[in-house]
Design a protein around this motif. Structure first.
Motif, PDB file in Angstrom:
ATOM      1  N   ALA B 184     -29.775  -5.182   0.250  1.00 30.86           N
ATOM      2  CA  ALA B 184     -30.026  -5.512   1.656  1.00 30.86           C
ATOM      3  C   ALA B 184     -30.930  -6.734   1.757  1.00 30.86           C
ATOM      4  CB  ALA B 184     -30.651  -4.315   2.366  1.00 30.86           C
ATOM      5  N   ALA B 185     -31.929  -6.800   0.875  1.00 30.68           N
ATOM      6  CA  ALA B 185     -32.848  -7.936   0.918  1.00 30.68           C
ATOM      7  C   ALA B 185     -32.116  -9.226   0.582  1.00 30.68           C
ATOM      8  CB  ALA B 185     -34.008  -7.703  -0.048  1.00 30.68           C
ATOM      9  N   ILE B 186     -31.238  -9.185  -0.429  1.00 25.21           N
ATOM     10  CA  ILE B 186     -30.492 -10.395  -0.811  1.00 25.21           C
ATOM     11  C   ILE B 186     -29.631 -10.861   0.362  1.00 25.21           C
ATOM     12  CG2 ILE B 186     -28.600 -11.232  -2.256  1.00 25.21           C
ATOM     13  CD1 ILE B 186     -29.765  -9.527  -4.515  1.00 25.21           C
ATOM     14  N   LEU B 187     -28.943  -9.914   1.018  1.00 26.65           N
ATOM     15  CA  LEU B 187     -28.100 -10.275   2.163  1.00 26.65           C
ATOM     16  C   LEU B 187     -28.941 -10.971   3.227  1.00 26.65           C
ATOM     17  CD1 LEU B 187     -25.823  -7.139   2.584  1.00 26.65           C
ATOM     18  CD2 LEU B 187     -25.144  -9.416   1.864  1.00 26.65           C
ATOM     19  N   TYR B 188     -30.102 -10.387   3.538  1.00 30.01           N
ATOM     20  CA  TYR B 188     -30.918 -10.975   4.596  1.00 30.01           C
ATOM     21  C   TYR B 188     -31.512 -12.313   4.171  1.00 30.01           C
ATOM     22  CZ  TYR B 188     -30.812  -8.378   8.851  1.00 30.01           C
ATOM     23  OH  TYR B 188     -30.413  -7.894  10.057  1.00 30.01           O
ATOM     24  N   ILE B 189     -31.853 -12.469   2.891  1.00 30.22           N
ATOM     25  CA  ILE B 189     -32.414 -13.752   2.454  1.00 30.22           C
ATOM     26  C   ILE B 189     -31.367 -14.852   2.594  1.00 30.22           C
ATOM     27  CG2 ILE B 189     -33.179 -15.021   0.416  1.00 30.22           C
ATOM     28  CD1 ILE B 189     -34.683 -12.424  -0.379  1.00 30.22           C
ATOM     29  N   ILE B 190     -30.131 -14.559   2.164  1.00 32.45           N
ATOM     30  CA  ILE B 190     -29.058 -15.545   2.315  1.00 32.45           C
ATOM     31  C   ILE B 190     -28.882 -15.896   3.796  1.00 32.45           C
ATOM     32  CG2 ILE B 190     -26.568 -15.911   2.075  1.00 32.45           C
ATOM     33  CD1 ILE B 190     -26.670 -14.155  -0.423  1.00 32.45           C
ATOM     34  N   TYR B 191     -28.898 -14.848   4.619  1.00 33.73           N
ATOM     35  CA  TYR B 191     -28.721 -14.989   6.065  1.00 33.73           C
ATOM     36  C   TYR B 191     -29.813 -15.885   6.652  1.00 33.73           C
ATOM     37  CZ  TYR B 191     -27.516 -13.015  10.714  1.00 33.73           C
ATOM     38  OH  TYR B 191     -27.116 -12.813  11.997  1.00 33.73           O
ATOM     39  N   ILE B 192     -31.066 -15.599   6.282  1.00 34.35           N
ATOM     40  CA  ILE B 192     -32.190 -16.366   6.831  1.00 34.35           C
ATOM     41  C   ILE B 192     -32.114 -17.815   6.367  1.00 34.35           C
ATOM     42  CG2 ILE B 192     -34.698 -16.632   6.714  1.00 34.35           C
ATOM     43  CD1 ILE B 192     -34.845 -13.539   6.616  1.00 34.35           C
ATOM     44  N   LEU B 193     -31.804 -18.026   5.085  1.00 31.54           N
ATOM     45  CA  LEU B 193     -31.746 -19.393   4.567  1.00 31.54           C
ATOM     46  C   LEU B 193     -30.661 -20.204   5.274  1.00 31.54           C
ATOM     47  CD1 LEU B 193     -32.277 -18.968   0.723  1.00 31.54           C
ATOM     48  CD2 LEU B 193     -33.837 -19.928   2.424  1.00 31.54           C
ATOM     49  N   LEU B 194     -29.481 -19.601   5.446  1.00 31.43           N
ATOM     50  CA  LEU B 194     -28.396 -20.319   6.111  1.00 31.43           C
ATOM     51  C   LEU B 194     -28.767 -20.634   7.556  1.00 31.43           C
ATOM     52  CD1 LEU B 194     -25.098 -18.643   4.852  1.00 31.43           C
ATOM     53  CD2 LEU B 194     -25.718 -21.038   4.681  1.00 31.43           C
ATOM     54  N   THR B 195     -29.418 -19.663   8.226  1.00 32.31           N
ATOM     55  CA  THR B 195     -29.831 -19.888   9.612  1.00 32.31           C
ATOM     56  C   THR B 195     -30.809 -21.051   9.692  1.00 32.31           C
ATOM     57  OG1 THR B 195     -29.672 -17.508   9.894  1.00 32.31           O
ATOM     58  CG2 THR B 195     -30.661 -18.727  11.682  1.00 32.31           C
ATOM     59  N   LEU B 196     -31.743 -21.079   8.738  1.00 31.20           N
ATOM     60  CA  LEU B 196     -32.754 -22.130   8.700  1.00 31.20           C
ATOM     61  C   LEU B 196     -32.095 -23.492   8.496  1.00 31.20           C
ATOM     62  CD1 LEU B 196     -35.852 -21.943   8.796  1.00 31.20           C
ATOM     63  CD2 LEU B 196     -35.847 -22.276   6.339  1.00 31.20           C
ATOM     64  N   LEU B 197     -31.122 -23.530   7.592  1.00 30.58           N
ATOM     65  CA  LEU B 197     -30.405 -24.764   7.301  1.00 30.58           C
ATOM     66  C   LEU B 197     -29.701 -25.259   8.565  1.00 30.58           C
ATOM     67  CD1 LEU B 197     -30.212 -26.123   4.549  1.00 30.58           C
ATOM     68  CD2 LEU B 197     -27.918 -25.181   4.327  1.00 30.58           C
ATOM     69  N   ASP B 198     -29.062 -24.337   9.264  1.00 31.25           N
ATOM     70  CA  ASP B 198     -28.367 -24.650  10.508  1.00 31.25           C
ATOM     71  C   ASP B 198     -29.354 -25.256  11.503  1.00 31.25           C
ATOM     72  OD1 ASP B 198     -26.533 -24.799  12.512  1.00 31.25           O
ATOM     73  OD2 ASP B 198     -26.534 -22.665  12.984  1.00 31.25           O
ATOM     74  N   PHE B 199     -30.515 -24.579  11.637  1.00 34.67           N
ATOM     75  CA  PHE B 199     -31.545 -25.026  12.567  1.00 34.67           C
ATOM     76  C   PHE B 199     -31.969 -26.461  12.234  1.00 34.67           C
ATOM     77  CE2 PHE B 199     -36.150 -25.381  13.385  1.00 34.67           C
ATOM     78  CZ  PHE B 199     -36.154 -25.237  14.763  1.00 34.67           C
ATOM     79  N   LEU B 200     -32.210 -26.733  10.948  1.00 28.97           N
ATOM     80  CA  LEU B 200     -32.669 -28.057  10.542  1.00 28.97           C
ATOM     81  C   LEU B 200     -31.613 -29.119  10.856  1.00 28.97           C
ATOM     82  CD1 LEU B 200     -34.446 -27.247   7.163  1.00 28.97           C
ATOM     83  CD2 LEU B 200     -35.464 -27.840   9.366  1.00 28.97           C
ATOM     84  N   PHE B 201     -30.359 -28.804  10.551  1.00 28.55           N
ATOM     85  CA  PHE B 201     -29.293 -29.771  10.847  1.00 28.55           C
ATOM     86  C   PHE B 201     -29.217 -30.056  12.339  1.00 28.55           C
ATOM     87  CE2 PHE B 201     -27.535 -29.214   6.581  1.00 28.55           C
ATOM     88  CZ  PHE B 201     -27.074 -30.490   6.334  1.00 28.55           C
ATOM     89  N   LEU B 202     -29.393 -29.012  13.142  1.00 27.96           N
ATOM     90  CA  LEU B 202     -29.318 -29.201  14.594  1.00 27.96           C
ATOM     91  C   LEU B 202     -30.480 -30.044  15.083  1.00 27.96           C
ATOM     92  CD1 LEU B 202     -28.194 -25.661  15.801  1.00 27.96           C
ATOM     93  CD2 LEU B 202     -26.845 -27.743  15.750  1.00 27.96           C
ATOM     94  N   VAL B 203     -31.678 -29.765  14.550  1.00 23.66           N
ATOM     95  CA  VAL B 203     -32.848 -30.531  14.988  1.00 23.66           C
ATOM     96  C   VAL B 203     -32.682 -31.993  14.586  1.00 23.66           C
ATOM     97  CG1 VAL B 203     -35.315 -30.840  14.577  1.00 23.66           C
ATOM     98  CG2 VAL B 203     -34.410 -28.568  15.038  1.00 23.66           C
TER      99      VAL B 203
END
Lengths: 452, 486
Positions: B184-203
């Motif tokens: 579960a932790a691995i799934l959420y870490i991947i999820y958080i990292l991808l979300t962060l990447l998305d956020f950075l690209f958008l900014v």
């Protein structure tokens, strides 16, 4: 630790449960997806379907990053091949293989390095050894050895009319006239850590710590007869039966071995010339009678069917055979059969599981880790032995000044050749080994875990 | 049934939901929007009290947690978090009607993105944040989060598998590593990292930080709530393209990312579902681009490609963002979108729908049946990624297909009680059951669900929950057998 278990049979399942409770990362490999499904639902483990001796499957199960492989499939050959292959893929891997065929016993030992096995286990032989040990001291249901055989935890059952019924523990020593310690009492399926005011009742199962040399005194004063076992009736000519008969024949015990399958009988008669092998159905009570059940000093029920073993044991008890030993392989929680007087109950899988769990704990090899662990009281309590060194807390302090965790008891201190049942003034020093009993709720991995 | 354990787990997931309301609360305080603050404070208080009572009642929870408990726990849990999640909308007065608030909340958590708010720009910032955040939380699943943070089921036996299986999408849910908590932790870490990447690209594309935060949450959960009335259409082409790429990335099975982390890229590229997914994306983009270009809907080829790629990825991953009103597209393009809506994303992603893994299985099973008609005695085993698929998985998939169609048709019938067009009714059900969001006609990307009756909304709420949890955890709550004592 990362552990691969190959084979999801009875033993594989027991190991998966026990080791996942101890927070290891378990991957189970089996060819049968239904078994894997069951295990994945019940325990926190991962499953890989396939032949455990195939490289591709081992690769998928993550053998490259694993620390230990336990091969316990139904086939010895598959277990050996599995260990050899896995070790070739990952040279740092420890491997344990179950080898049941007596013909391989010696070569598995001699060719350890060629097969790349770190340890072999043989549940049948282990069970036979255990039974033989029990036969030496009739009256004990189970014996667990500590401190290189100097101290034991034995199990006793208080039957009606026992001298100990309705006796508070404070008065125990005046009756049995030797120094022992009752560490756990199993009553109605619950493990109790008793205090001095605890009053024993009929039906209780006591787990008693005693130096090995006082065991016969203990038995004598309890009123149990300690005659030498002279005539043993074994029912079931499987592997355990063979190992046991072989061991008993070497110590010149008169053995009757009853087996239903005629071919097996012939093979056994060939291998064990001094044994009286009888072809017949042991579920026929007349057969047992005619083969002299009444004059036997022990009856050992070892057929492949748990139910049949129980029925035979009950019959033996009614026929007043002094010692009855029942093999039960499929019942996990023995509290359901507690009320039946089956004598000693032996579970080969659990014995073997204990050995492997001990190996795993030793592998972790932290300072202060338990060197031996036995699960007692149907797995509801655990006895562990620790080696003490200077780094341990509370070295040289009297026990009465220590605060132990709830339901943890120091039951024995061994110093050199001398073993001691501790009291409040006892102390342990570096170099001693200390035996601790705890209820199974908390895994005691390290000696410092026992302190509050 | 082990009600106490179910109560305990539900109390914990409610507390997690309450905890995640804190950022929204802070936004409302910063904006000095005290009606909204009140809404969040009361909700959080109610959650603490309710969860406290549940925890108190479930003190002596026993072991014994099986498939039935897992399904019921997930079903009830999602209904509870939807109810409490709707309270801030309702209490703050931003969505005065409770049925509407619940619709919005369910739509958020199930990552549907169907809205009943006519003008989202009029909503308070905190409310918009919460709408988008529910996408993020519901995308990967609140129970998976619980499994990652709480030592649940480590002491007792590993019943956690039933929870993961009930909440995660796909025909055969498995663990990445032996221990559930790490999985579960691995799934959420991947999820958080991808979300962060998305956020950075958008900014980087000069999107305002708050917009970027909400958009990345909505993209990550493949939800589709926008904070602008025209969804993503008002942003620059760069931002639209970033969204296209990230929507597609969140529609991929997360175990593929784990394999990439383990440097097993080859296995990912060989994965049949993965290949089918990208194949369908490319093919449908090409077809729609061709269709639109011939109809001269947009002026340049580049613009046509951008819009068609965006809409394809938005619909196939069941996100539901829009850069254009695709309701005005030619029929063939709309038909392709409807087809993509039904399939949905990959198993083990945050997307909804029928899932590519199931499509793969169903078609392989169909092929086998045809072959067996011609050669009645032929024996054929179905393989996916070179591994045998057991017959149980195939029959489960067939059962899922049946349940899916039954729900689709019965919801459609119920919706048509109101005076709506056939296309509206059908696409509304399709968009909700597959967690897409916008449908066609009266529920198209330029319109919303506010016009439907309360009864229709309730039907759609059930559809959304059923779609997100893959039908059975919700269906089982209606079975008498579930509640039977024995």
């Amino acid at each position: 630790m990362k552990i691969l278990i190959a084979g999801g049979g009875k033993l594989g399942e027991t190991l998966a449960r026990q080791l996942s409770l101890e927070k290891h990362e378990i991957t189970l490999v089996d060819t049968d997806s239904a078994i894997l499904e069951l295990c994945v639902n019940r325990f926190d483990v991962m499953a890989v379907q396939g032949n455990c001796a195939a490289m591709e499957v081992l690769q998928e199960a993550g053998v490259k990053s694993a620390n230990l492989l336990i091969a316990v499939t139904g086939s010895d050959e598959a277990n050996l091949l599995c260990c050899t292959t896995a070790h070739w893929m990952n040279p740092d891997l420890h491997t344990i293989a179950r080898i049941r065929n007596p013909e391989y016993n010696e070569q598995a030992y001699l060719m350890k390095d060629a097969f790349a096995i770190s340890m072999t286990v043989n549940p049948d032989q282990q069970a036979a050894t255990e039974i033989e040990r029990l036969l030496k001291y009739p009256g004990f249901l189970k014996r667990d050895t500590f401190a290189k055989g100097r101290m034991e935890i034995v199990e006793l059952r208080l039957d009606a009319g026992s001298k100990l019924c309705n006796v508070p523990l404070n008065n125990l020593n005046s009756i049995i006239k030797c120094k022992v310690l009752v560490c756990t009492v199993l009553r109605d399926g619950n493990a109790i850590t008793p205090t001095g005011h605890f009053v024993l009742q009929e039906g209780d199962r006591l787990f008693v710590t005693a130096p090995t040399d006082t065991l016969s005194v203990l038995l004598k004063n309890l009123g149990a007869i300690t005659h030498r076992v002279s005539r043993v009736m074994i029912v079931g000519g499987g592997k355990i039966g063979y190992y046991l008969a072989d061991a008993l024949q070497k110590s010149h015990v008169d053995v009757q071995l009853i087996e239903r399958n005629e071919e097996k009988c012939e093979a056994l008669a060939n291998l064990l010339p001094d044994i009286n092998v009888i072809h017949g159905d042991a579920s026929e009570q007349a057969l047992l009678e005619s083969e002299g059940l009444h004059s036997s000093s022990a009856l050992v029920a070892l057929t492949g069917l748990d139910e049949l073993n129980m029925v035979i044991a009950l019959y033996g008890k009614r026929a007043n055979v002094p010692q009855v030993i029942t093999k039960v392989s499929r019942i996990e929680d023995t509290s359901v059969i507690d009320n039946l007087s089956l004598g000693s109950v032996i579970n080969p899988g659990n014995l073997c599981c204990n050995t492997i769990v001990r190996y795993v704990r030793a592998m972790q090899n932290q300072v202060g880790a338990a060197i031996t662990v036995h699960s007692i009281a149907d797995g509801k309590a655990e006895a562990s032995e620790f080696l003490i060194d200077e780094t341990m807390p509370h070295c040289g302090e009297p026990l009465k000044s220590l605060k132990l965790r709830e339901n943890v008891l120091i039951v024995g201190i061994n110093r050199g050749n001398h073993t001691e049942i501790p009291n409040g003034d006892s102390v342990f020093y570096a170099g001693d080994s200390v035996i601790v009993v705890s209820d199974g709720k908390n895994v005691i991995g390290h000696f410092s875990d026992i302190f509050a | 049934m082990n009600y106490r354990m179910i109560g305990r787990i539900n109390a914990l997931i409610l507390l997690i939901e309450g905890f995640f309301m804190i950022p929204a609360l802070i936004f409302s305080l910063v904006d000095r929007d005290f009606a909204v603050t009140k809404g969040f404070l009361i909700t959080m208080g109610a959650i603490v009290v309710f969860a406290g009572i549940l925890l108190l009642l479930s003190r002596k929870a026993k072991r014994g947690f099986y498939a039935r408990e897992g399904l019921v726990c997930v079903g009830i849990g999602w209904i509870l978090i939807s109810l409490f999640g709707s309270c801030p909308y309702w209490i703050s007065g931003q969505i005065p009607n409770f049925a509407n608030a619940l619709f919005e909340s369910v739509s958020g958590l199930t990552t549907t993105g169907a809205s009943i708010v006519p003008a989202v720009e009029n909503l308070a910032r905190a409310i918009n944040y919460w709408r988008c955040f529910t996408h993020w939380l519901g995308g990967m699943g609140v129970l998976v989060f619980l499994l990652a943070v709480a030592p649940i089921g480590e002491q007792s036996e590993g019943f956690t598998m039933h929870l993961l299986r009930a909440e995660s999408p796909g025909p055969s849910v498995g663990k990445l590593v032996p221990r559930m908590r790490r999985t579960a932790a691995i799934l959420y870490i991947i999820y958080i990292l991808l979300t962060l990447l998305d956020f950075l690209f958008l900014v980087c594309g000069e999107m305002p930080a708050f917009d970027a935060l909400c958009t990345s949450f909505a993209t990550a959960g493949t939800g589709g709530f926008g904070i602008k009335n025209d969804s993503i259409a008002g942003y620059s082409p760069y931002i639209q393209n970033v969204c296209t790429v990230f929507m597609l990335l969140f529609g991929v099975n997360f175990s593929c990312y784990y394999l990439i982390l383990l440097r097993q890229v080859k296995n990912v590229l060989k994965d049949e579902e993965f290949r089918l997914y990208w194949g369908v994306v490319i093919a449908s983009t090409a077809l729609i681009t061709f269709n639109l270009f011939r109809a001269a809907t947009y002026t340049t080829f580049g613009e046509t490609l951008r819009h068609s790629a965006f809409q394809v990825s938005s619909i196939i991953t069941t996100t539901g963002f829009a850069t254009t009103n695709f309701d005005l597209w030619p029929t063939f393009s709309k038909a392709i979108l409807l087809f993509l809506m039904t399939i949905g994303a990959c198993a083990g992603s945050t997307g909804g729908g029928f899932k590519f893994a199931r499509v793969l299985l169903i078609f392989k099973a169909l092929g086998r049946n045809i072959r067996q008609l011609l050669h009645p005695n032929s024996v054929k085993v179905i393989h996916v990624n070179g591994r045998q698929v057991d017959e149980k998985t195939i029959s489960n998939t067939n059962a899922f297909l049946v349940a899916y169609v039954v729900i689709l048709i019965s919801s459609f019938l119920l919706l048509c009680i109101d005076h709506i067009s056939v296309l509206t009714g059908f696409t509304a059900v399709l968009a909700c059951l597959n967690n897409v969001g916008p449908g066609l006609d009266a529920v198209g990307p330029a319109c919303n669900y506010a016009g439907l009756s309360i009864f229709s909304k309730i039907v759609l709420i059930i559809d959304m929950l059923a779609g997100r949890l893959e039908i059975f955890p919700i269906l089982i709550l209606f079975s008498r057998r579930t509640w039977k004592k024995y």
